[in-house]
Scaffold this motif. Structure first.
Motif, PDB file in Angstrom:
ATOM      1  N   SER A 184     -27.181 -57.329  -2.134  1.00 16.85           N
ATOM      2  CA  SER A 184     -26.730 -58.539  -2.548  1.00 16.85           C
ATOM      3  C   SER A 184     -25.345 -58.478  -3.376  1.00 16.85           C
ATOM      4  O   SER A 184     -25.223 -57.329  -3.702  1.00 16.85           O
ATOM      5  N   GLU A 185     -24.996 -59.358  -3.854  1.00 15.71           N
ATOM      6  CA  GLU A 185     -23.436 -59.601  -4.639  1.00 15.71           C
ATOM      7  C   GLU A 185     -23.856 -58.646  -5.952  1.00 15.71           C
ATOM      8  O   GLU A 185     -22.912 -57.933  -6.404  1.00 15.71           O
ATOM      9  N   ASP A 186     -24.880 -58.713  -6.545  1.00 10.51           N
ATOM     10  CA  ASP A 186     -25.201 -57.950  -7.724  1.00 10.51           C
ATOM     11  C   ASP A 186     -26.410 -57.041  -7.899  1.00 10.51           C
ATOM     12  O   ASP A 186     -26.748 -56.845  -8.966  1.00 10.51           O
ATOM     13  N   LYS A 187     -27.031 -57.034  -6.577  1.00  8.35           N
ATOM     14  CA  LYS A 187     -28.009 -55.741  -6.776  1.00  8.35           C
ATOM     15  C   LYS A 187     -27.813 -54.812  -5.372  1.00  8.35           C
ATOM     16  O   LYS A 187     -27.158 -54.982  -4.627  1.00  8.35           O
ATOM     17  N   TYR A 188     -28.243 -53.525  -5.993  1.00  4.53           N
ATOM     18  CA  TYR A 188     -27.750 -52.481  -5.000  1.00  4.53           C
ATOM     19  C   TYR A 188     -29.302 -51.383  -5.216  1.00  4.53           C
ATOM     20  O   TYR A 188     -30.017 -51.550  -5.941  1.00  4.53           O
ATOM     21  N   GLU A 189     -29.295 -50.673  -4.159  1.00 13.64           N
ATOM     22  CA  GLU A 189     -30.597 -49.798  -3.965  1.00 13.64           C
ATOM     23  C   GLU A 189     -30.259 -48.439  -3.475  1.00 13.64           C
ATOM     24  O   GLU A 189     -29.189 -48.100  -2.722  1.00 13.64           O
ATOM     25  N   ILE A 190     -30.635 -47.519  -4.238  1.00 12.54           N
ATOM     26  CA  ILE A 190     -30.195 -46.005  -4.097  1.00 12.54           C
ATOM     27  C   ILE A 190     -31.218 -45.430  -3.133  1.00 12.54           C
ATOM     28  O   ILE A 190     -32.594 -45.567  -3.628  1.00 12.54           O
ATOM     29  N   VAL A 191     -30.858 -44.938  -2.219  1.00 14.50           N
ATOM     30  CA  VAL A 191     -31.789 -44.523  -1.108  1.00 14.50           C
ATOM     31  C   VAL A 191     -31.222 -43.204  -0.561  1.00 14.50           C
ATOM     32  O   VAL A 191     -30.158 -42.971  -0.107  1.00 14.50           O
ATOM     33  N   PRO A 192     -32.299 -41.868  -0.507  1.00 13.67           N
ATOM     34  CA  PRO A 192     -32.018 -41.071  -0.044  1.00 13.67           C
ATOM     35  C   PRO A 192     -31.814 -40.755   1.395  1.00 13.67           C
ATOM     36  O   PRO A 192     -32.504 -41.361   2.199  1.00 13.67           O
ATOM     37  N   VAL A 193     -30.781 -40.364   1.977  1.00 13.19           N
ATOM     38  CA  VAL A 193     -30.362 -40.238   3.697  1.00 13.19           C
ATOM     39  C   VAL A 193     -31.338 -38.886   4.072  1.00 13.19           C
ATOM     40  O   VAL A 193     -31.218 -37.768   3.387  1.00 13.19           O
TER      41      VAL A 193
END
Length: 311
Positions: free
Chosen positions: A96-105
């Motif tokens: 979203s505009e102010d939310k992020y998720e760090i995900v391993p590829v």
């Protein structure tokens, strides 16, 4: 913006990610922009929380409960496979505009990146002839498509000639039919025929033939003076089955001893058997790591030495 990219009909990775994400959203499939660093950059976000972690941008969708990473800079990749240069990296997904998720590829397992070669040989005097099918899947298929995509027809012919060369530099490629280049949902197959003069040796009424017409990794010894680990595009498995019908009037008097080498990151298996009136040679080479560590070079070189002795 996506409409600008569409109108101009060109763009870099950021433009492609914007266009891909916007098109998916218009189709009712939620899509998100993703910042990511290629494998040329070694940092994780926890190690270096800055813009220097990223040098690339892609899109991502949640498909059947899993993140799928869509890199439009490679138009040859299968859906569900990450491009080779982002495997194992951390993706920063803007949900979203102010939310992020760090995900391993994920790193694509070796069993998905396969090269399978099957050949049936025949002997005519001292000439060895063969018909075969060479099949590429996974990231190995993507790599082959990339290699031929922008070559001229003569350059493609030369490339295929090198890929399909067998036995010695006297090898003549008699046939090559390529299928699957334009269809991402099927393997790429090369159906070929070849002839190698003066390959079969005869002495005192006996025939001698070395069935290893290609010798993967034979020249890949790593020097101790090398300072860095050895990076590979993708893990992979290479399989080869070679069938030689026993010529009439001959019997098999000698088959080589089976050979193998096992390491968690790499290894090979070579086996020989007589099945009725045929000799069947099975070969397999496996690479399970994107990096062969410098600390593993002694074991790697031990494997190469064992391979060359078996060849």
């Amino acid at each position: 913006q996506a409409n600008d990219v569409c109108q101009k009909r060109y763009g870099d990775c950021k433009d492609m990610a914007s266009l891909t994400s916007s098109m998916l959203n218009l189709a009712g499939i939620p899509s998100y922009l993703v910042w990511i660093g290629t494998r040329d950059i070694p940092y994780k976000y926890a190690e270096n929380p800055s813009m220097s972690v990223d040098n690339h941008m892609i899109a991502a969708v949640k498909w059947q409960g899993k993140w799928q990473f869509l890199d439009a800079t490679d138009d040859r990749i299968d859906f569900g496979l990450p491009t080779s240069h982002i495997q194992g990296k951390e993706a920063l997904i803007m949900t979203s505009e102010d939310k992020y998720e760090i995900v391993p590829v994920p790193i694509v397992p070796a069993a998905q990146n396969t090269k399978v070669d099957s050949m049936i040989l025949s002997i005519e005097g001292k000439t060895l002839k063969g018909n075969g099918t060479l099949t590429f899947e996974g990231l190995w298929k993507t790599s082959l498509k990339s290699a031929v995509q922008y070559r001229s027809e003569p350059q493609r012919d030369e490339y295929y000639k090198n890929v399909l060369s067998r036995g010695s530099n006297k090898c003549a490629l008699l046939k090559n039919v390529v299928t699957g280049l334009q269809n991402r949902d099927v393997p790429v197959r090369l159906q070929y025929a070849f002839s190698v003069p003066d390959y079969v040796q005869e002495a005192a009424g006996e025939l001698f033939i070395n069935p290893h017409l290609t010798r993967p990794w034979a020249d890949k010894r790593q020097e101790e003076s090398r300072k860095n680990d050895w990076k590979h595009e993708f893990t992979h498995i290479e399989d080869m089955v070679t069938i030689l019908p026993i010529p009439k009037g001959y019997t098999v008097t000698n088959l080589p001893t089976n050979a193998s080498f096992s390491h968690p990151d790499f290894g090979f298996k070579l086996s020989y058997e007589q099945k009725n009136d045929q000799i069947v040679v099975r070969s397999q080479w496996t690479l399970n790591s994107l990096l062969v560590k410098k600390s593993s070079f002694p074991e790697w070189n031990k494997m190469v030495a064992a391979l060359n002795e078996a060849y």
